[in-house]
Design a protein around this motif. Structure first.
Motif, PDB file in Angstrom:
ATOM      1  N   CYS A 196       0.846  -1.179   0.000  1.00 20.23           N
ATOM      2  CA  CYS A 196       0.000   0.000   0.000  1.00 20.23           C
ATOM      3  C   CYS A 196       0.892   1.243   0.000  1.00 20.23           C
ATOM      4  O   CYS A 196       1.845   1.328   0.772  1.00 20.23           O
ATOM      5  CB  CYS A 196      -0.919  -0.005   1.224  1.00 20.23           C
ATOM      6  N   TYR A 233      -0.475  -2.272   4.747  1.00 19.32           N
ATOM      7  CA  TYR A 233      -1.158  -3.318   4.007  1.00 19.32           C
ATOM      8  C   TYR A 233      -0.273  -3.828   2.872  1.00 19.32           C
ATOM      9  O   TYR A 233       0.525  -3.089   2.289  1.00 19.32           O
ATOM     10  CB  TYR A 233      -2.472  -2.804   3.428  1.00 19.32           C
ATOM     11  N   VAL A 235      -0.808  -6.455  -0.644  1.00 19.66           N
ATOM     12  CA  VAL A 235      -1.756  -7.187  -1.475  1.00 19.66           C
ATOM     13  C   VAL A 235      -1.001  -8.232  -2.283  1.00 19.66           C
ATOM     14  O   VAL A 235       0.132  -8.006  -2.716  1.00 19.66           O
ATOM     15  CB  VAL A 235      -2.543  -6.235  -2.412  1.00 19.66           C
ATOM     16  N   ILE A 245      -5.597  -9.256   0.983  1.00 15.24           N
ATOM     17  CA  ILE A 245      -5.018  -8.078   1.627  1.00 15.24           C
ATOM     18  C   ILE A 245      -4.503  -8.519   2.988  1.00 15.24           C
ATOM     19  O   ILE A 245      -5.250  -9.108   3.787  1.00 15.24           O
ATOM     20  CB  ILE A 245      -6.065  -6.953   1.788  1.00 15.24           C
ATOM     21  N   TRP A 283      -0.932  -1.593  -6.785  1.00  9.10           N
ATOM     22  CA  TRP A 283      -1.519  -0.599  -5.880  1.00  9.10           C
ATOM     23  C   TRP A 283      -1.104   0.784  -6.368  1.00  9.10           C
ATOM     24  O   TRP A 283       0.043   1.192  -6.185  1.00  9.10           O
ATOM     25  CB  TRP A 283      -1.024  -0.828  -4.450  1.00  9.10           C
TER      26      TRP A 283
END
Length: 1436
Positions: A196, A233, A235, A245, A283
């Motif tokens: 993130c 975070y 992913v 996530i 992201w």
């Protein structure tokens, strides 16, 4: 400075976790083949600005440095094991290392540390490379194959790693690669990871892991923990089709996203291409709550992590055709001029730019996945350029499009091989002819989405040229002749004429017309190219021998033959007809494999053709400068005498023909050039394509070079191509790289590394148009192209240089030692010193001229004199056989020598002894007599069996009429199929050998589980019973059905009956009622079971309405509906309508009842499965219904009682209650009305009493539950109603019987306990009697024991006393009436306790019933458990 204007680059490499990236300045880099292309990105269009070349194998990873001021620095990895750091401004490597020992699979440049490059390989090794100080640290966090990795943008030491087995790990490189988070959840390989962009963990909508479905502030919770580190975070996208996530603050997953199943939109996809899923994620910067991912078929999905349900994702591409048509591999984004852009690369060989605000595609950059073999501008659609590419696709490019500079359409349907030739129709717009590497010729309508028309006539080799031209015979005959015919020339040297309107018709070979018109008797040279003059009057044909022939249309009369080239003609081109000067209208340019371009002036030949063909040996112009074979030519449509040529030297050369001098030289390609076209609208633009997978548009005015490269550059090109593997495809066309190198294979196989399309600069080995290629055996990697090895003598001289070159190499490689002579003595004599050999010549001359000299002393001369001398020589040679040939193992020489002397038996004897018999020897054996032949065959059979050639051995036995021995030989080696074929062909049908073969083979097949084939064997042996039994062994319903049908056909009725019933039962277990009835319907003897299963089906359907039956039926009949009336009436109605069973046919009903009575229907026990319990109830109801039709009221009552009691016996009160409602909807009144008056004897009154008791038992509980509000039913008794019906439950005879049974069970339990204790003492101390207790402690009394037993439990009991008690109670049990013992009855003690409880809770229990119930409990409920249950009612 770019040398080109527009460029179609090579396709980005497939199946790489990060093979493309973009920097802050908008420069996109992506790995393609062994290089890296750089593209300047803008909102309006892409511009290819350069290439980074230096890797030796496929580029597997690419990443930019994202630090400010370092945007021009990037890193790449390759299958060659190198990690390189580049400066894209200088196009140079600034640092590199090769520390990895395995294939590199992942790469990322740290967003925090500007000098750190992190890479991982398939062995699990992570390399951290600080390129500024050339420092490398290696870590081995997990022994797993790495698929991808991503450096944290918030912590300089954190690296997330995705593994092949689905594990995601976060390591700390400052702690020697220690794993700080190990995240489990994926089931398959991790394709991509992304952090993130925002630090911390904001609110996300959680759907699965926490199960709340609410907004959860993960960051807030983590921050509240003392000493907690702010998380971030992460992913991940996996092959298991999920996106997860992860929270690094919690070390767990917080959200799982499953890919939506989207209907594929846009362009169609080749169904023959199988691709695996690749789930990449990205992201975007500035969007911490949004993630972009790929999907199943090339779609891109934008996920909003703060929403739920269908609002959670949005699809990129609002219109059809915007999305990718195949899976997406890499995503990258940037913010340019205030607009968020997303770049995607896909397997469909397109790079797309998306606007993340509108989710629309801004532009598409096509890329190429193979050699560019052909370019062709449409003569009608101005600026429309067709590209024939080695990735099995045709691309049509509108080069004049203003809005989209790369406006390209792709055509793939009907094309299964490389597109090697293209030609637009001269007048019909959109009609494009093509030829492929696998010999197909077709026509595409580029304005339609339909598949192309494919000619039914295929070439055997690669199609080199397709061309439109004037029809020649036979298409030139008739009134409906086409205006243009389609011609194709291919590697086998044939030119075919196709009818474009009837491609399904057979194409014609123009060689026949040439032969007939010109009276040619000799073999024509194989053709390699053809080109029609623009006015359609003549056609030039290039040949493999270097000659060019010009024919006049339509008769194809030979006008002239041009012989300047000495090698294969690769390309021909006529000058255009709209030139201002008439002298250029007859110019023909030709290029061959000898690097020279000739221009021929044929104007005089064309304007004044002579009767006989003219032979031309001098060119009009000779253009020298290229250093390798010529592959393409194109005249400028804007100039007179301006020609561009392309060559294997990697350059394109523009010539001024009239001045015979070079004009410009283009050197922008990185490989060899294969095709060229001059722009039809701009005289300064030329288009070229080559084996570097690119098409380039370049301007003459911007080129600094005039001539082709010489010296150093030419040597570099030559050295580069020689390093690559030399290989050719059909007809000399180079073998293009397969998709396994840069495409469809798994990551592991694509990383194996391989050459590019095989290249070679050796002119003698690179003949484009040669007829065939010969791969020399046992010499890896060497391919020769001896196109003239099969030429006629007439063509030998033309190809002498080529033949000499090939034969020279062939002789060196294939040279073998001379075989040993079978005449060793005379051969050795010929290897004596020269003086002795010369004396032999003198001796031979003396013998030949009868000078009195004898040759007996010189046996070696027998070969040169008469027959007697030869015999003497052979006799002496025979003396040396054993010492020579046999000792050396040269048995064939011995045998041949014996055969030549006529000693066939001796030759066979030696071959037999040494095991060297051959087919040849057996074929000559009959010459020595039948006995010798038969013995030789038998010996050969033994030899063949040792060599495991059993079929051949059996065939030889047949030659001497030993059929049974041949069959037995095949059988003994389990070649049953062949043995049976031989037996049926040679023996009588009733021969027992045949049946024995079938039975033996069937036994083997049955043992191995091949039941179907075994059944065929049994049928072949007339054993139908065994055939049906073996098929039924499989056990599934289909096998049982087939086995039953087989048994019925064969007359095995009993077996068919049992198999059909077994199959039907299995189908009923699967709740497939329709199929079960169909199986039973085939057997008349199973009508009773049809009735049984119909009742079973009706019960299941009715009980499913009440919710008791929870399973789903596979199929049901229309008549199996819920019953609103009496259940038995519904059953009889179904039987009459469906099965034709009525009360009128009493004999049939009695037979059916007798048949079903033989069906096993044992007593049920507790915990019996509901399906099995229902089958027992169905049988009872079926028998009751048949008894009803027959009028046997005694049996009706008995069977209905059993149906009622089974639920109670199994402990399933709900089933008993539902059956009671089905069978007796009117309760006890129904019994009294229907049966009491008609059944007066004692037995039936007891049965009726038991039925009434069970009905009252059901009503009692309904009243109780209604009183407590736990049950509301239309059939329920109103609370407070009278309970007089309960008097049927308080039966003292049944109470006595049940209490006695409980007492016996309690005593038997005591006996078992005593025996167990005694056995335990005997096992622990068998020799000590003191170890046994004198008075063992009795077991606890079970509920229901009588008072005498209760008192005896307080005193010590011995084994004899307990046995006496059992005997006493058995006598008491014998005194109970048989009618009470035979029929089931509800538990009287249970009913008494329930009534007393209901009396205390407000029910109106009559005083008489209460007193009677209390009395029964006091008398028979004296056991501890029962007493505790009712004692509180005693004082009430």
């Amino acid at each position: 400075l770019r040398m080109h204007d527009r460029l179609l680059p090579a396709s980005p490499n497939w199946y790489c976790s990060r093979c493309s990236d973009i920097n802050a300045r908008g420069v996109l880099g992506f790995g393609a083949k062994n290089g890296i292309y750089l593209v300047q990105i803008s909102v309006a269009k892409p511009v290819v600005i350069g290439e980074l070349a230096g890797h030796k194998e496929r580029v597997s990873g690419f990443a930019f440095c994202q630090q400010e001021g370092e945007e021009d620095v990037c890193a790449s990895t390759s299958d060659d094991g190198a990690v390189k750091v580049w400066d894209i401004h200088q196009r140079a490597v600034v640092a590199q290392h090769s520390a990895h020992q395995s294939t590199i699979t992942a790469l990322h440049w740290s967003p925090v540390e500007k000098h750190l490059v992190v890479s991982g390989d398939d062995k699990g090794v992570v390399m951290c490379y600080w390129h500024n100080r050339n420092d490398i640290h290696s870590f081995f966090p997990e022994p797993r194959a790495i698929f991808c990795l991503a450096c944290s943008p918030h912590h300089e030491n954190y690296v997330a790693i995705g593994y092949k087995d689905g594990i995601v790990a976060v390591i700390d490189i400052s702690k020697k690669g220690a794993v700080i988070h190990r995240l489990r959840g994926h089931d398959d390989e991790i394709h991509a990871l992304a952090w993130c962009p925002q630090m911390g963990e904001e609110a996300l909508f959680s759907r699965s892991e926490d199960g709340t479905g609410d907004l959860v502030l993960f960051g807030t919770l983590a921050a509240q923990e003392p000493g907690a580190v702010a998380g971030c975070y992460l992913v991940s996208g996996s092959k298991d089709q999920t996106i997860r996530i992860w929270s690094t603050a919690r070390s767990k997953g917080v959200m799982t996203l499953k890919l939506p199943f989207l209907k594929r939109r846009g362009a169609a996809v080749d169904p023959g291409i199988k691709e695996r899923i690749w789930l990449t994620v990205h992201w975007p910067k500035g969007r911490p709550s949004h993630v972009v991912s790929s999907c199943f078929g090339g779609e891109l999905v934008l996920w909003d992590l703060t929403k739920s349900g269908k609002q959670k994702w949005s699809l990129l591409g609002s219109a059809d055709g915007q999305n990718h048509s195949r899976i997406v591999f890499n995503l990258s984004s940037l913010c340019l001029d205030g607009q968020e852009l997303l770049i995607s690369t896909s397997m469909d060989r397109e790079i797309k730019c998306w606007d993340l605000s509108s989710l629309d595609s801004l532009w598409t950059l096509p890329t190429l996945g193979g050699f560019v073999y052909a370019l062709s501008f449409s003569p009608v659609g101005t600026g429309t350029l067709a590209l024939g590419v080695g990735d099995n696709m045709i691309r049509v490019w509108n080069t004049l499009s203003i809005q989209n500079k790369y406006d390209t359409k792709i055509f793939w349907q009907g094309i299964k091989s490389k597109v090697t030739a293209l030609a637009w129709h001269p007048s019909k717009e959109g009609s494009l002819a093509f030829g492929t590497d696998d010999g197909k010729v077709g026509i595409y309508d580029t304005f339609s989405s339909k598949p192309p028309q494919i000619s039914s006539s295929y070439h055997r080799r690669t199609v080199y040229t397709v061309a439109w031209g004037t029809p020649v015979p036979p298409l030139s005959f008739g009134a409906e002749k086409p205006l243009f015919s389609l011609y194709s020339c291919a590697g086998e040297g044939v030119i075919l004429q196709h009818d474009p309107y009837k491609l399904t018709a057979e194409a014609t070979d123009i060689d026949k017309v040439i032969r007939d018109t010109n009276n040619v008797k000799h073999k024509l040279s194989p053709h390699t190219d053809l080109r029609w003059k623009p006015d359609g009057t003549v056609v030039a044909v290039g040949n493999e021998d270097g000659s060019i022939e010009v024919f006049q249309a339509p008769s194809l009369k030979l006008l002239c033959t041009i012989q300047q080239h000495h090698k294969t003609i690769n390309t021909l081109q006529w000058h255009h007809q709209h030139g201002s000067s008439p002298e250029v209208h007859g110019l023909l340019a030709s290029g061959s494999s000898n690097a020279l371009v000739y221009v021929h002036d044929l104007r005089s030949v064309l304007e004044n053709p002579s009767e006989n063909p003219i032979f031309i040996t001098e060119p009009f112009r000779s253009l020298a400068g290229h250093t390798a074979k010529i592959t393409g030519l194109a005249w400028s449509p804007h100039h007179d005498g301006r020609l561009v040529t392309v060559c294997y030297d990697g350059t394109a050369q523009v010539w001024d023909i009239m001045k015979e001098e070079p004009v410009r030289n283009y050197r922008g390609h990185k490989g060899r050039l294969l095709c060229v076209q001059w722009s039809p609208v701009d005289p300064d633009l030329v288009w070229t394509g080559g084996d570097d997978f690119t098409v380039q548009e370049w301007a003459l005015s911007r080129q600094e070079h005039t001539k082709p490269p010489k010296g150093k550059r030419a040597q570099q090109l030559k050295a580069k191509t020689k390093k690559k593997k030399k290989a050719t495809g059909k007809g000399g066309m180079r073998v293009e790289e397969t998709d396994s190198l840069f495409g469809d294979d798994e990551k592991g196989s694509e990383a194996s590394g391989g050459p590019e399309e095989a290249q070679s600069d050796n002119e003698e080995e690179e003949e484009k148009k040669s007829i065939s290629s010969i791969v020399l055996p046992a010499v890896t990697g060497i391919v020769l192209l001896p196109s003239s090895l099969h030429a006629t003598p007439a063509n030998m001289m033309k190809n002498s240089s080529k033949i000499f070159h090939v034969e020279k190499i062939y002789s060196k490689i294939m040279k073998k030692r001379k075989p040993r002579s079978i005449l060793p003595l005379s051969t050795s004599m010929d290897h004596r010193p020269r003086e002795e050999l010369q004396q032999d010549c003198v001796m031979l001359a003396s013998v030949k001229h009868n000078s009195g000299t004898s040759e007996r002393e010189h046996i070696q001369l027998g070969l040169f004199t008469d027959r007697q001398a030869l015999y003497r020589m052979l006799q002496e040679e025979g003396k040396t056989e054993l010492d020579g040939h046999i000792d050396a193992g040269h048995y064939d020489s011995v045998v041949y020598l014996r055969l030549w002397k006529g000693d066939i038996a001796g030759a066979l004897k030696i071959a037999t002894e040494k095991g060297e018999l051959t087919d040849h020897l057996i074929s000559v054996a009959p010459m020595a007599g039948y006995q010798v032949w038969a013995q030789a065959v038998e010996a050969y059979v033994k030899q063949l069996c040792l060599q495991e050639q059993y079929l051949k051995a059996a065939s030889h036995l047949l030659s001497i009429h030993k059929v049974y021995q041949a069959i037995d030989l095949l059988k003994s080696h389990q070649l049953f199929r062949e043995a049976i074929a031989l037996s049926k062909a040679r023996l009588q049908h009733e021969d027992p050998v045949l049946k024995d073969l079938f039975m033996t083979w069937a036994a083997v097949l049955e043992k191995d589980g091949h039941y179907a084939t075994a059944a065929k064997c049994y049928l072949g042996a007339d054993c139908s019973f065994d055939a049906a039994k073996v098929i039924a062994k499989k056990g599934d319903t289909d096998s049982l059905r087939i086995a039953a049908s087989l048994a019925q056909i064969s007359g095995e009725r009993d077996l068919s009956h049992s198999l059909s019933l077994r199959c039907a039962k299995d189908l009923v277990a699967l709740q497939d009622w329709v199929a079960a009835q169909e199986v039973l319907r085939t057997q008349e003897s199973l009508l009773g079971h049809q009735l049984l299963f119909s009742v079973y089906e009706l019960l299941t359907v009715n009980l499913s309405q009440s919710g008791l039956v929870s399973w789903t039926c596979t199929s049901t009949h229309a008549w199996s509906t819920s019953c609103d009336s009496n259940f038995l009436q519904v059953v009889t109605g179904v039987w009459e309508r469906v099965f034709g069973v009525t009360a009128r046919d009493r004999i049939k009903v009695e037979d059916l009842r007798a048949q079903l009575k033989t069906t096993e229907n044992p007593k049920v026990t507790p915990n019996v499965p509901l399906k099995q319990l229902l089958s027992h109830v169905a049988l009872d109801v079926t028998l009751a219904t048949l008894s009803l039709l027959f009028g046997d009221w005694d049996s009706i009552l008995e069977n209905l009682l059993y149906a009622l009691s089974r639920g109670s016996d199994a402990g399933n009160f709900t089933l008993m209650s539902e059956i009671c409602l089905l069978l007796f909807p009117q309760g006890c009144k129904h019994i009294c009305y229907r049966f009491r008056d008609k059944n007066s004897d004692e037995i039936n009154s007891v049965v009726a009493q038991s039925i009434q008791a069970f009905i009252c038992y059901h009503q009692m509980y309904q009243t109780w539950w209604s009183q407590n509000g736990k049950m509301a039913s239309a059939d329920s008794v109103t609370p407070g109603a009278s309970l007089n019906f309960s008097q049927f439950l308080l039966s003292e005879p049944h109470a006595t019987f049940q209490a006695t049974q409980r007492t016996i069970a309690a005593i038997q339990q005591k006996l078992a306990s005593l025996v167990q204790q005694h056995s335990h003492v005997q096992d622990t101390d068998p020799g000590t009697e003191e170890a046994q207790p004198d008075t063992p402690k009795p077991c606890q009394e079970p509920p229901g024991s009588q008072g005498s037993t209760e008192q005896s439990a307080d005193v010590s009991e011995s084994l004899p006393s307990l046995i006496a008690l059992v005997s006493e109670h058995h006598k008491k049990l014998a005194s109970v009436p048989e009618s009470v013992k035979k029929y089931p009855f509800p538990d009287v003690m249970e009913c008494c306790i329930v009534l007393l409880y209901m009396d205390q809770t407000g029910a109106s229990v009559p005083a008489r019933l209460r007193s009677e119930a209390l009395g029964l409990l006091q008398k028979y409920g004296t056991g501890p458990a029962l007493h505790r249950a009712w004692q509180r009612f005693e004082t009430g």
